[in-house]
Scaffold this motif. Structure first.
Motif, mmCIF file in Angstrom:
data_model
loop_
_atom_site.group_PDB
_atom_site.id
_atom_site.type_symbol
_atom_site.label_atom_id
_atom_site.label_comp_id
_atom_site.label_asym_id
_atom_site.label_seq_id
_atom_site.Cartn_x
_atom_site.Cartn_y
_atom_site.Cartn_z
ATOM 1 N N VAL A 189 -43.892 10.291 -65.731
ATOM 2 C CA VAL A 189 -43.345 9.187 -65.985
ATOM 3 C C VAL A 189 -43.699 8.250 -64.611
ATOM 4 N N SER A 190 -43.890 9.014 -63.718
ATOM 5 C CA SER A 190 -44.413 8.497 -62.318
ATOM 6 C C SER A 190 -45.326 7.398 -62.391
ATOM 7 N N ASP A 191 -46.431 7.717 -62.691
ATOM 8 C CA ASP A 191 -47.674 6.619 -62.781
ATOM 9 C C ASP A 191 -47.332 5.296 -63.474
ATOM 10 N N GLU A 192 -46.458 5.564 -64.495
ATOM 11 C CA GLU A 192 -46.008 4.372 -65.456
ATOM 12 C C GLU A 192 -45.196 3.665 -64.537
ATOM 13 N N LEU A 193 -43.971 4.134 -64.165
ATOM 14 C CA LEU A 193 -43.020 3.522 -63.059
ATOM 15 C C LEU A 193 -43.835 2.796 -62.073
ATOM 16 N N VAL A 194 -44.818 3.326 -61.289
ATOM 17 C CA VAL A 194 -45.324 2.784 -60.204
ATOM 18 C C VAL A 194 -46.237 1.452 -60.886
ATOM 19 N N SER A 195 -46.638 1.615 -61.905
ATOM 20 C CA SER A 195 -47.514 0.318 -62.425
ATOM 21 C C SER A 195 -46.614 -0.898 -62.752
ATOM 22 N N LEU A 196 -45.286 -0.472 -62.922
ATOM 23 C CA LEU A 196 -44.369 -1.450 -63.580
ATOM 24 C C LEU A 196 -43.445 -1.864 -62.399
ATOM 25 N N GLY A 197 -43.809 -1.480 -61.111
ATOM 26 C CA GLY A 197 -42.788 -1.977 -59.987
ATOM 27 C C GLY A 197 -43.721 -2.367 -58.736
ATOM 28 N N ILE A 198 -43.001 -2.613 -57.837
ATOM 29 C CA ILE A 198 -43.648 -3.247 -56.614
ATOM 30 C C ILE A 198 -43.504 -1.985 -55.491
ATOM 31 N N THR A 199 -44.586 -1.669 -54.592
ATOM 32 C CA THR A 199 -44.500 -0.591 -53.785
ATOM 33 C C THR A 199 -44.330 -1.243 -52.243
ATOM 34 N N VAL A 200 -43.380 -0.736 -51.543
ATOM 35 C CA VAL A 200 -42.704 -1.215 -50.592
ATOM 36 C C VAL A 200 -42.950 0.103 -49.331
ATOM 37 N N PRO A 201 -43.576 -0.473 -48.202
ATOM 38 C CA PRO A 201 -43.993 0.534 -47.160
ATOM 39 C C PRO A 201 -42.782 0.551 -46.064
ATOM 40 N N ARG A 202 -41.918 -0.447 -46.271
ATOM 41 C CA ARG A 202 -41.111 -0.230 -44.946
ATOM 42 C C ARG A 202 -39.744 -0.890 -45.127
ATOM 43 N N PHE A 203 -38.768 -0.478 -44.580
ATOM 44 C CA PHE A 203 -37.515 -1.008 -44.547
ATOM 45 C C PHE A 203 -37.437 -1.545 -43.076
ATOM 46 N N THR A 204 -36.777 -2.798 -42.959
ATOM 47 C CA THR A 204 -36.423 -3.427 -41.661
ATOM 48 C C THR A 204 -34.780 -3.463 -41.383
ATOM 49 N N VAL A 205 -34.257 -3.184 -40.487
ATOM 50 C CA VAL A 205 -32.852 -3.564 -40.017
ATOM 51 C C VAL A 205 -32.934 -4.661 -39.144
ATOM 52 N N ARG A 206 -32.193 -5.766 -39.491
ATOM 53 C CA ARG A 206 -32.109 -6.939 -38.764
ATOM 54 C C ARG A 206 -30.647 -7.349 -38.445
ATOM 55 N N ASP A 207 -30.809 -8.013 -37.298
ATOM 56 C CA ASP A 207 -29.612 -9.058 -37.036
ATOM 57 C C ASP A 207 -29.958 -10.323 -36.856
ATOM 58 N N ARG A 208 -29.806 -11.204 -38.151
ATOM 59 C CA ARG A 208 -30.412 -12.527 -38.273
ATOM 60 C C ARG A 208 -32.036 -12.533 -38.275
ATOM 61 N N ASP A 209 -32.347 -13.152 -37.164
ATOM 62 C CA ASP A 209 -34.003 -12.963 -37.055
ATOM 63 C C ASP A 209 -34.638 -11.913 -36.232
ATOM 64 N N ARG A 210 -33.731 -11.074 -35.496
ATOM 65 C CA ARG A 210 -34.196 -10.040 -34.715
ATOM 66 C C ARG A 210 -34.373 -8.790 -35.605
ATOM 67 N N ILE A 211 -35.449 -8.110 -35.526
ATOM 68 C CA ILE A 211 -35.602 -6.887 -35.986
ATOM 69 C C ILE A 211 -34.916 -5.942 -34.924
ATOM 70 N N LEU A 212 -34.138 -4.966 -35.354
ATOM 71 C CA LEU A 212 -33.455 -4.063 -34.725
ATOM 72 C C LEU A 212 -34.068 -2.609 -34.826
ATOM 73 N N LEU A 213 -34.723 -2.549 -36.226
ATOM 74 C CA LEU A 213 -35.336 -1.230 -36.391
ATOM 75 C C LEU A 213 -36.096 -1.172 -37.596
ATOM 76 N N THR A 214 -37.352 -0.593 -37.612
ATOM 77 C CA THR A 214 -38.376 -0.403 -38.670
ATOM 78 C C THR A 214 -38.315 0.880 -39.059
ATOM 79 N N VAL A 215 -38.244 1.106 -40.456
ATOM 80 C CA VAL A 215 -38.508 2.369 -40.734
ATOM 81 C C VAL A 215 -39.867 2.105 -41.862
#
Length: 389
Positions: free
Chosen positions: A65-91
C-alpha cells in the motif's frame, strides 16, 4: 451489507483503526484466517492522524500500500521548530537511509480507506457494528462476547481498540502513565499564508506548542496545546492560536474550517504486550503527545510485526514461543517514542521567560551540529534501529 460474524477464527482483531486494518490485511495476505470487528457502524471520515513516517512506509510496503499512499499524500522533506518568525532547529529527512526520505502527509481516513481496499482485495472485511464486551481465555483459545450476545472463539485475540481498550481491560494488563494538564485542539483548515508548502512547522510558545502541516487539497492541519479547548474549536479559536503563536512578519489567516475537535492527551504504556493468548497493539498499548506525529505510525509497525509472528505460529508451524518476541521487539520502541514525545512537549511548553530564552539559544546552537539533525530525523522517522536500505 455487513458480513455475518463467524463463530470461530484463528485470530480475532478488535478495533478497525489503522493498526487493526494493517494487521488484518497482513494476515489475510498470508492466508491466515482472521476476523476484524469494530463497534462503530462505519469507518472514520475525519483526518485525525495525518503523518506517515519513513519506517511506516517501509513496513507498509510488505502489504502493497505504500506507493498508493504516497500518490495520495504530500511528501515533506523537513520539519522546522520555530519561535514566531525565528527558526530554532531544522530537521531534514532527505538524507535518511531509506527509499522514503521524507514525511508523508495524508489524512487518516485516506490511510484507512487504502488499507480497507487492500484488506478486501485479500479476501477480508470489517465486521460492523460488533462491540466486544467480554473476553475470556483458556490454554487453548479465547472466547469473545459481543454486546448483542454473540460469541466468537479464536486461537488468539488482538486488542487494537484504542486507549480505552476493552481487550486490555479484560487481559488484566495495566496501562501505566499520566494525563497532560493541557487539552489539544485539532483542526483541518484552509489558510492564506506565506509558509512553505513542503514543510511541517512546530511553533513553540509559552502557552503551548502549535503544529502547522500541509495536507492534500490545499488544506492545513493545526494541532495545538491549550489550557482548555472548546468542544468544537471555531475559526476565531484557530485564528487566535496562529495570531499569538504563529509567524508575525507574514501572519496566517484562516479562510475556512473543514473540521475540528478537541481531545486530552495521555502518555501511557502497557506494562505488557501479551497476556496468554491476548495481544495489544497501537493505542491500546501506547499513547502519547502528538508532537512528533508518531502514534499511528508506531501502531501500524506493531501490527505488521505481530502479523509476521502470528503467521509463523499458525501457518508455518513455528513454536508458539516465537510470539514472545513481539513484546521484546516492540515495547522498547514504544517506550522510546513515548519518552521522546513527552520530552518534546515539555520543551515546547516552557513558559518561564529566562528558561524560554535559554531553550531557544540551546536549540539554535544545536542547529549547527549535523549529528543532531540526523539523530532527530532518525528518531522522528522511527528508522533508528530499523534501517533496511
Amino acid at each position: 451489507m455487513n458480513a455475518q460474524l463467524p463463530e470461530s477464527t484463528d485470530v480475532l482483531i478488535v478495533g478497525a483503526g489503522p493498526a487493526g486494518l494493517a494487521l488484518a490485511t497482513a494476515l489475510a495476505g498470508q492466508g491466515v484466517d482472521a476476523v476484524l470487528v469494530d463497534k462503530a457502524a462505519s469507518g472514520a471520515n475525519t483526518s485525525r492522524a495525518a503523518v506517515v513516517h519513513a519506517r511506516t512506509l517501509e513496513v507498509l510496503r510488505e502489504i502493497g500500500v505504500s506507493d498508493e499512499l504516497v500518490s495520495l499524500g504530500i511528501t515533506v522533506p523537513r520539519f522546522t521548530v520555530r519561535d514566531r518568525d525565528r527558526i530554532l532547529l531544522t530537521v531534514a529527512f532527505d538524507d535518511l537511509p531509506t527509499d522514503f526520505p521524507y514525511t508523508l502527509l495524508v489524512p487518516q481516513d485516506v490511510t484507512e480507506r487504502v488499507l480497507l481496499d487492500r484488506l478486501r482485495a485479500a479476501g477480508g472485511t470489517v465486521h460492523r457494528p460488533y462491540e466486544v464486551t467480554n473476553i475470556e481465555q483458556s490454554s487453548t483459545g479465547v472466547t469473545a462476547t459481543t454486546a448483542d450476545g454473540r460469541r466468537i472463539r479464536a486461537s488468539y485475540a488482538v486488542g487494537t481498540d484504542g486507549m480505552h481498550s476493552t481487550v486490555r481491560e479484560h487481559s488484566g494488563i495495566s496501562f501505566t502513565g499520566d494525563t497532560y494538564a493541557q487539552s489539544f485542539v485539532l483542526a483541518d483548515v484552509r489558510l492564506d499564508w506565506a509558509g512553505a508548502a513542503d514543510e511541517v512547522s512546530l511553533y513553540f510558545a509559552p502557552a503551548g506548542v502549535t503544529v502547522v502541516a500541509p495536507l492534500p487539497g490545499g488544506r492545513h492541519r493545526i494541532v495545538a496545546t491549550v489550557e482548555e479547548a472548546p468542544e468544537h474549536p471555531a475559526i476565531p479559536d484557530i485564528q487566535a492560536l496562529l495570531d499569538t503563536r504563529g509567524p508575525r512578519a507574514h501572519p496566517a489567516t484562516v479562510t475556512d474550517l473543514v473540521w475540528s475537535s478537541r481531545f486530552r492527551v495521555h502518555h501511557r504504556l502497557a506494562d505488557r504486550y501479551r497476556a496468554g493468548r491476548i495481544f495489544l497493539a497501537g493505542d491500546a498499548a501506547h499513547v502519547h503527545s502528538p508532537a512528533g506525529g508518531q502514534g499511528m505510525n508506531t501502531g501500524i509497525q506493531d501490527a505488521l510485526n505481530l502479523a509476521g509472528k502470528l503467521t509463523a505460529a499458525l501457518r508455518d508451524g513455528a513454536p508458539e514461543t516465537v510470539l514472545d518476541a513481539y513484546e521484546a521487539e516492540r515495547r522498547p520502541v514504544a517506550e522510546e517514542v513515548v519518552a521522546f514525545a513527552h520530552k518534546m512537549t515539555r520543551i515546547a511548553t516552557v513558559g518561564n521567560g529566562p528558561l524560554r530564552s535559554l531553550r531557544n539559544t540551546a536549540l539554535r546552537a544545536l542547529d549547527w551540529v549535523p549529528a543532531v539533525h540526523h539523530t532527530m530525523a532518525m528518531n522522528l522517522s522511527e528508522l533508528a534501529g530499523n534501517v533496511t536500505k
